[in-house]
Design an enzyme around this catalytic site. Sequence first.
Site, PDB file in Angstrom:
ATOM      1  N   LYS A 177       0.798  -1.275   0.137  1.00 58.50           N
ATOM      2  CA  LYS A 177      -0.132  -0.173   0.225  1.00 58.50           C
ATOM      3  C   LYS A 177       0.880   1.260   0.047  1.00 58.50           C
ATOM      4  CE  LYS A 177      -2.317  -0.740   3.784  1.00 58.50           C
ATOM      5  NZ  LYS A 177      -1.660  -2.028   4.180  1.00 58.50           N
ATOM      6  N   ARG A 225      -9.263   1.333   9.235  1.00 56.92           N
ATOM      7  CA  ARG A 225      -8.986   0.095   9.487  1.00 56.92           C
ATOM      8  C   ARG A 225     -10.016  -0.605  10.359  1.00 56.92           C
ATOM      9  NH1 ARG A 225      -2.987   0.879   8.889  1.00 56.92           N
ATOM     10  NH2 ARG A 225      -2.016  -1.180   9.232  1.00 56.92           N
ATOM     11  N   ARG A 244      11.512  -6.865   4.583  1.00 55.52           N
ATOM     12  CA  ARG A 244      11.433  -5.399   4.373  1.00 55.52           C
ATOM     13  C   ARG A 244      12.326  -4.657   5.223  1.00 55.52           C
ATOM     14  NH1 ARG A 244       5.820  -2.707   4.737  1.00 55.52           N
ATOM     15  NH2 ARG A 244       5.629  -3.145   6.738  1.00 55.52           N
ATOM     16  N   ARG A 302      11.707  -2.754  10.690  1.00 53.97           N
ATOM     17  CA  ARG A 302      10.821  -2.248  11.481  1.00 53.97           C
ATOM     18  C   ARG A 302      10.266  -3.098  12.585  1.00 53.97           C
ATOM     19  NH1 ARG A 302       5.643   0.148   8.231  1.00 53.97           N
ATOM     20  NH2 ARG A 302       4.471  -0.896   9.772  1.00 53.97           N
ATOM     21  N   ARG A 336       0.048  -9.015  13.545  1.00 54.27           N
ATOM     22  CA  ARG A 336      -0.806  -8.095  12.596  1.00 54.27           C
ATOM     23  C   ARG A 336      -1.891  -8.716  11.554  1.00 54.27           C
ATOM     24  NH1 ARG A 336       4.093  -5.189  10.469  1.00 54.27           N
ATOM     25  NH2 ARG A 336       2.802  -3.795   9.557  1.00 54.27           N
TER      26      ARG A 336
END
Length: 201
Positions: free
Chosen positions: A10, A85, A124, A135, A146
């Site tokens: 996204k 969300r 990532r 992260r 998540r």
Amino acid sequence: MLLGPPGAGKGTQAQVIASHLSAPAISTGDIFRANVSGRTELGTKAKAYMDAGDLVPDEITVAMVKDRLAEPDAKAGFLLDGFPRTIAQAEQLRDSLAELGNGLDCVLELVVDEDELVRRLSSRRMLVDGEWVQRDDDKPETVRHRLHVYREQTAPLSGFYEGEGLLARIDAIGSVEEVTARALEALGRTPGSVPAPQDGE
Ligand code: AMP
């Protein structure tokens, strides 16, 4: 608005599509991360939820988005990334846009299977002060949580927006350029095209 699980791309697509639309990309995750780095009061409130891979409570998030949408650059349109969300956030967004005589034009869902998401998220890295770092919420245990939160709280938005006649689903596996081309096609734009003139122009 872009809808899709963590790792669907996204953020990347939001930047490219927003520049095609000449509209700002508004990412709630980016706004929260900037507040965490800047050690603001909002960042302090959000950090524990983010580290755990949970959603920041709706009242904090919705108030933050309302402030952002009131900024001048969002007047002519915007692209939302990572918001809403939850169904409650979607309803509050609809109500506050309706008060302004506005509404969403399109909800683009990026579809990626879960194995691919886990692969993408665990590899990532982000560039911070010249260094590639992972992260905190991309660590494997948090990634699983998540994805669970996405299935439980965010995935129902797909049906919600389908019911409103706003949903377009695209396959988000492929190169960034391939996915962008599908996204622009779903939005009724070909890459490089200029917006259609409005009546009277
Ligand atoms: P993202 O960068 O979109 O993956 O968001 C990172 C984290 O920020 C999420 O895991 C949540 O903790 C928080 N967050 C971002 N957007 C929202 C939202 N719309 N509602 C609640 N929490 C959010």
